[in-house]
Structures are given as structure tokens and as C-alpha cells.
Design a protein around this motif. Sequence first.
Motif, PDB file in Angstrom:
ATOM      1  N   UNK A 146     -20.091  -3.702  -1.370  1.00  0.00           N
ATOM      2  CA  UNK A 146     -19.347  -3.085  -0.272  1.00  0.00           C
ATOM      3  C   UNK A 146     -18.045  -2.460  -0.757  1.00  0.00           C
ATOM      4  N   UNK A 147     -17.402  -3.097  -1.753  1.00  0.00           N
ATOM      5  CA  UNK A 147     -16.184  -2.519  -2.318  1.00  0.00           C
ATOM      6  C   UNK A 147     -16.475  -1.174  -2.976  1.00  0.00           C
ATOM      7  N   UNK A 148     -17.541  -1.118  -3.780  1.00  0.00           N
ATOM      8  CA  UNK A 148     -17.907   0.126  -4.470  1.00  0.00           C
ATOM      9  C   UNK A 148     -18.338   1.188  -3.462  1.00  0.00           C
ATOM     10  N   UNK A 149     -19.077   0.763  -2.434  1.00  0.00           N
ATOM     11  CA  UNK A 149     -19.615   1.721  -1.474  1.00  0.00           C
ATOM     12  C   UNK A 149     -18.591   2.289  -0.513  1.00  0.00           C
ATOM     13  N   UNK A 150     -17.531   1.524  -0.203  1.00  0.00           N
ATOM     14  CA  UNK A 150     -16.619   2.005   0.833  1.00  0.00           C
ATOM     15  C   UNK A 150     -15.141   1.762   0.558  1.00  0.00           C
ATOM     16  N   UNK A 151     -14.801   1.006  -0.490  1.00  0.00           N
ATOM     17  CA  UNK A 151     -13.410   0.628  -0.686  1.00  0.00           C
ATOM     18  C   UNK A 151     -12.643   1.442  -1.705  1.00  0.00           C
ATOM     19  N   UNK A 152     -13.306   2.402  -2.363  1.00  0.00           N
ATOM     20  CA  UNK A 152     -12.639   3.116  -3.454  1.00  0.00           C
ATOM     21  C   UNK A 152     -12.480   4.612  -3.204  1.00  0.00           C
ATOM     22  N   UNK A 153     -13.463   5.224  -2.560  1.00  0.00           N
ATOM     23  CA  UNK A 153     -13.397   6.656  -2.269  1.00  0.00           C
ATOM     24  C   UNK A 153     -13.845   6.891  -0.835  1.00  0.00           C
ATOM     25  N   UNK A 154     -13.409   7.998  -0.269  1.00  0.00           N
ATOM     26  CA  UNK A 154     -13.786   8.359   1.104  1.00  0.00           C
ATOM     27  C   UNK A 154     -14.519   9.692   1.065  1.00  0.00           C
ATOM     28  N   UNK A 155     -15.847   9.609   1.140  1.00  0.00           N
ATOM     29  CA  UNK A 155     -16.680  10.810   1.105  1.00  0.00           C
ATOM     30  C   UNK A 155     -17.407  10.922   2.446  1.00  0.00           C
TER      31      UNK A 155
END
Length: 333
Positions: free
Chosen positions: A65-74
Motif C-alpha cells: 500500500x505504501x508503494x502503491x499510494x504513499x510515494x507518488x500521485x498519478x
Amino acid sequence: MDPVLIGVIAVILAAMVFDYTNGFHDAANAIATSVSTRALSPRQALALAAVGNFVGAHLGAKVAQTVGSGLVDIPQESVGLSVVFAGVVGAITWNLITWWFGLPSSSSHALIGGLVGATIVGGYEVLWGGLLDKVVLPMVISPVVGLTLGFVVMIAILWIFRRGNPRKLNRGFKVAQSISAAAMAVGHGMQDAAKTMGIVVLALYVGGFQDNTEHIPEWVFISSAAVLAAGTYAGGWRIIKTLGRKVIDLGPPEGFAAETVASGVLYTNALVFGAPISTTHTITSAIMGVGTTKGLAAVRWGVAGNIVTAWILTFPAAAAVAAGVYYLVRPLF
């Protein structure tokens, strides 16, 4: 066929290629110490690592979940898929380069660096606060903790068993290493399979096939775990040799101490904080910490320096490659 669906499939396939390279690149993390101390044969160790990675994947939801939503906003638009694809290709490229030279760099930071580099040139937002809290700080703190605890745990072992028979102790610690290596393999699965899962979920979200990045379909768990396990079983002998033999000469007690410390750090970050830390950094620093109990001269600091150099270069190098790939693939999405 729907162009967006084709884009999503392309990203998922790229993610699985990364997952496979992650397996043979980072197999050393889980098994190098066990192989070098002869606690396990190479094939036994690889099989153990593959099974552990498969099991650990199902415990890594927070990291995914961190990789999917916590690092970039696409946002949910097809062009965003080119960013995700380029980020993954950047990570794959750096994995192959460091594997070729036998350097145990971080696949995790290669993936995150690639994703950040492609996001920047793609004109989307990097969540710098999340990057600092979940990546940068753990990247600095985890090796320090691994180094310190490796030293402390090894000192404790030496004191507790100071009157023991060396031959009997070695036999006992070889058995104990089977357990610590299994724990390390599960921790690796928690971290590294989870990162691939996060990329797949991000691709599903950006492509409009999923409403959020929180839900991880079961097929994503299974496919990511299976591919990582397959890559692990394929081995990664160049890096296994570096970690298991070139940094320090390990015996069963030292191997057990390093694996126990590293797996503990991995579990804490995955289950408590959801931080995508580097298994490579963690086990390497633990090995160095254990080695310093023999004196500073026991650690081959020249090899260690090469490893640290690869660590420093990983994030910007993967980001640069991903940025270049983005400009090549952007017209295709």
C-alpha cells in the motif's frame, strides 16, 4: 483490444520481470550466510528462500500500500501508465547492471527511484513527505540499526556460549541457521514481493480497473509471490559470493546472529510501519556488525565500500534510466 488494457498488461508484465530479477538479484539476502557457513547446501537454501518469499508476500500488504499510494500521485489516465512502466524498466536495468558486477544493491530503492524519476519527468506529483518518512529515513536508519544490533547480538552469543565446545556449538548453530534463514526469507517476501504488488495495484488503479490502491486482489498476491520465488530459485550466485564470502568469513554463530538481526528489522518495518526498506542494506549491515566483533580488520572494508557506493548510486541511477525510458515509451501510451 482496449489500448488502456494493453497498457495495464504491459506494466504488469514489466512488474513481473522486475519481480523475477529481484528474486535472483536478492536471493543472496536470504541465503548467502547459510551457504557460506555450510549450514545449508546451495539448492536447499534456494528452495527454502523461494518458499519463504512466497509465504512472506501474504504478510506484506502494508508495504504494498505504501508503494502503491504513499510515494507518488498519478491520476487515473492512460498516460500515467507510461510513468509506471518507465519506473519499473529503470529498476530492472539497474538490477541487471549491479547483478552483473556482483554488487548487492537495493532492488527496493531501484524500484522507488525509477518510479520517482519517471513521475517527475512525467509532470506528476511526488509525495515528498511520504518519501522522506517511508523511504529516506528508513534507508538511513535501518543499516545503522542492523550494524549496531549485529554487533550487540554477536557479543551476547560469544558471552553466553563462552565455555561451550566449539565443535558442538557450530553444529547447533548450523541447525539454528536453518530457522534464521527461513525467517529471513519470509521477511524478504514481506518486503520485496510486496513492492511488486504495489506496482501492479497502482497500474490497475491508474488504468481505471480499480477504484483505489488499498485493495490487493488475491491473484496479485499469488502471481507476485510465485514469480519472486521462481527468480529466487534461479539463484544469484555472483551476489551470493559477495555477501557470503567477500565481506567477512562467517561461521555458523555469526551467520545466525546476522540473519536473526536482519529478519527482526525487516519484520518490524513491514508489519508495524509499512516501510519499504532494503533487505540488501539490512542483511549487509548486520553482517558488518557481526564481523566487527572480530576486530575492524576482519571486515573487508574495500568490498564494503564498493557496496555502499552502489547503495548511494542506486536511487539516482534508476531514476535517470526511468526518465530516459519515459521519453521513449510515452508515445505508446
